[in-house]
Design a protein around this motif. Sequence first.
Motif, PDB file in Angstrom:
ATOM      1  N   GLY A   1      -6.498   2.377  -4.972  1.00 27.03           N
ATOM      2  CA  GLY A   1      -6.571   1.903  -6.276  1.00 27.03           C
ATOM      3  C   GLY A   1      -7.552   2.237  -7.195  1.00 27.03           C
ATOM      4  O   GLY A   1      -7.451   2.477  -8.427  1.00 27.03           O
TER       5      GLY A   1
ATOM      6  N   MET B   1      -1.468  -1.372  -5.737  1.00 26.51           N
ATOM      7  CA  MET B   1      -2.948  -1.882  -4.973  1.00 26.51           C
ATOM      8  C   MET B   1      -3.219  -3.125  -5.233  1.00 26.51           C
ATOM      9  O   MET B   1      -3.929  -3.657  -4.358  1.00 26.51           O
ATOM     10  CB  MET B   1      -3.747  -0.628  -5.062  1.00 26.51           C
TER      11      MET B   1
ATOM     12  N   VAL C   1       0.775  -1.450  -0.133  1.00 23.74           N
ATOM     13  CA  VAL C   1       0.036  -0.202  -0.047  1.00 23.74           C
ATOM     14  C   VAL C   1       0.792   1.217   0.178  1.00 23.74           C
ATOM     15  O   VAL C   1       0.746   2.217  -0.688  1.00 23.74           O
ATOM     16  CB  VAL C   1      -1.106   0.055   1.183  1.00 23.74           C
TER      17      VAL C   1
ATOM     18  N   ALA D   1      -6.193  -0.184   0.064  1.00 20.32           N
ATOM     19  CA  ALA D   1      -5.666  -0.481  -1.253  1.00 20.32           C
ATOM     20  C   ALA D   1      -6.873  -0.190  -2.389  1.00 20.32           C
ATOM     21  O   ALA D   1      -6.896   0.206  -3.283  1.00 20.32           O
ATOM     22  CB  ALA D   1      -4.981  -1.957  -1.425  1.00 20.32           C
TER      23      ALA D   1
END
Length: 147
Positions: free
Chosen positions: A119, A77, A15, A115
């Motif tokens: 992401g 991610m 992360v 994440a």
Amino acid sequence: MSRAKSKTLATWFAVLGGSLGLHRLYLHGAKDPWAWLFWPPTLVGLVGVQRMRSLGQDDMLSWALIPLLGLSLSAAMLSAIVIGLTPDERWAARFGADQPQPASGWGAVLGVIVALMVGGAVLMGTIAFGGQKFFEWQQEAEASAGH
């Protein structure tokens, strides 16, 4: 014999520093070629960001380079999500070094949540900005060809 690797720590490395391959360096060491392949697109994307900040939003090269940073961050991610969602038994078999491992707990789950948020936002932004600039360039090309 290698030491056991923490799934929670690997998730958070992905992360926080995954676009630089820190999670791969933690899991596989400095000899892992995939870890070093994270650096070039991240650094080239950062060059694009710096160019855009100094030359403005109309610099075509910066908008060609910036998506590389977005894709690097998205890949990091995705790595964090895959690591964090790996079942504890499978993780222990691969990275446990034959030692009993405690359950990963909430640390890995929170890393996966972060994440997913980061992401998703980065990937949507990369697609939106890259698509916007692509279509703007197409319109400019058509306008200049028409005159």
